[in-house]
Design a protein around this motif. Structure first.
Motif: not given
Length: 142
Positions: A5, A7, A43-46
């Motif tokens: 993935k 990053r 982080d996801f949503g951050e």
């Protein structure tokens, strides 16, 4: 094996005069020491700026201020024989607590690893004596 993935990182350029505060890393396969700005994963949503603040708190117990977005970098690399791919949101910032400018180094925990953050003269990176990653990072020090 899981698919690799990309990053997303938020890194902070903390500079005082002719020196910058960086984390020291080591690639055991290449037997090579390198340095990178401090920060970490978003982080996801951050929001990346919030991630930068969080990472400085978690790693150093430090508050940062005067956060200014410098730009985005893409880094494709090999570390310990594994391919890596990072999208970096790079910020300029400063420590709120002056003690960080008066100490030469800080030991901190990153997961289960003990790491070292140190002040390094920019000239040591420009001369090629020390390796700063990603290499495009140098252009933000002019």
């Amino acid at each position: 094996m899981a698919k690799p993935k990309i990053r997303v990182l938020a890194l902070g350029l903390v500079r005082e005069g002719d020196r910058i505060f960086v984390s020291q890393g080591y690639d055991s396969k290449k037997q090579e020491t390198f340095y990178r700005a401090l920060g970490g994963g978003v982080d996801f949503g951050e929001n990346s700026q919030d991630a930068l603040r969080r990472e400085f708190r978690e790693e150093l117990g430090a508050e940062i201020a005067d956060i200014e977005y410098l730009g985005g970098l893409e880094s494709i690399f090999v570390y310990n024989d594994r391919q890596g791919h990072e999208i970096i949101q790079l910020y300029r910032c400063r420590f709120v607590d002056r003690q960080f400018y008066e100490t030469e180094s800080v030991t901190f925990q990153e997961g289960d690893r003990e790491k070292l953050a140190i002040w390094v003269p920019i000239s040591r990176f420009r001369s090629g004596e020390l390796k700063l990653v990603p290499e495009d990072f140098l252009s933000y020090l002019d």
